[in-house]
Design an enzyme around this catalytic site. Structure first.
Site, PDB file in Angstrom:
ATOM      1  N   GLU A  11      31.814  31.971  62.865  1.00  0.00           N
ATOM      2  CA  GLU A  11      32.453  32.221  61.582  1.00  0.00           C
ATOM      3  C   GLU A  11      33.875  31.701  61.628  1.00  0.00           C
ATOM      4  OE1 GLU A  11      33.607  36.460  60.917  1.00  0.00           O
ATOM      5  OE2 GLU A  11      32.370  36.839  62.696  1.00  0.00           O
TER       6      GLU A  11
ATOM      7  N   ASP B 114      26.643  46.888  64.946  1.00  0.00           N
ATOM      8  CA  ASP B 114      27.445  46.132  65.909  1.00  0.00           C
ATOM      9  C   ASP B 114      28.877  46.633  65.889  1.00  0.00           C
ATOM     10  OD1 ASP B 114      28.981  43.987  64.052  1.00  0.00           O
ATOM     11  OD2 ASP B 114      26.901  44.124  63.387  1.00  0.00           O
TER      12      ASP B 114
END
Length: 223
Positions: A114, A23
């Site tokens: 997150e 990613d």
């Protein structure tokens, strides 16, 4: 929901296999997509948006390059829970690259959950966080017919959702754990769909593994 459960069961059947991927975001301004493909990578997840005001400036370049290299690709949204509604952020993501189509080369969008500074849980209670994620997920599903993948780590999920199992039957888990194995899976998921095992990948970004074989990865892309 039945199709989502069937997809998850199919992925579980192939759990002994693993397909490499990675990613990326604008922090990796130059990526050799073809070299990544030649080394065995078959998918990449690319940052598209953040909150309701930020579009990653390298998203289009990365998406086009990944497509030309033959990689299965998809976008991700860095969540700002509580700043605006989950539905509003899903709409923003969809408007700026986060969509899905059943073409076999597009992954369902990923919601990146997150901490970003303080507070860790964006000022929401566990119940409030679960409701926010549900609002994002439901809006994305209503617009695309797919539930988004959820990216998280065990510590954040436990602290900020109370280790909720509310998404087990709908949303594939992208687990962030930098270790030699995925370890204990949070949230009641029986396994991770994708494991981010390292923040260093030879061709840029973070290292990922799809929990299954290439046929399973393609099924995830097709829906």
């Amino acid at each position: 929901m039945k199709s989502a459960i069937a997809c998850l069961l199919a992925l579980a059947a192939a759990a002994q296999a693993a397909v490499p991927g990675f990613d990326i975001s604008h922090y990796q301004p130059t990526v050799n997509y073809q070299a990544a493909y030649n080394s065995g990578a078959r998918f990449v997840i690319i940052k598209a948006t953040e909150g309701t005001t930020y579009i990653d400036p390298k998203f289009s370049t990365h998406y086009t390059g990944a497509t030309k290299a033959g990689l299965i690709r998809g976008g991700y949204h860095f969540a700002h829970p509580g700043e605006t509604t989950g539905a509003a952020q899903a709409d923003y993501f969809l408007a700026h690259g986060g969509g899905w189509s059943g073409d076999g080369i597009t992954l369902p969008g990923m919601l990146d959950l997150e901490a970003s500074g303080s507070p860790t849980c964006w000022g929401l209670s566990a119940a409030g966080m679960v409701a926010w994620i549900r609002a994002f997920s439901d809006r994305y599903h209503a617009k695309t017919g797919r539930y988004p993948m959820l990216y998280t780590n065990p510590s954040w999920w436990t602290s900020c959702t109370g280790n909720s199992n509310a998404f087990v039957n709908t949303n594939p888990l992208v687990l962030a754990r930098y270790a030699s194995s995925p370890g204990t899976i949070p949230g009641g998921w029986p396994y991770q769909t994708i494991w981010q095992n390292s923040d260093s990948y030879a061709h840029g970004g973070d290292s990922d593994f799809f929990n299954g074989d290439l046929a399973g990865l393609k099924r995830l892309a097709r829906g």
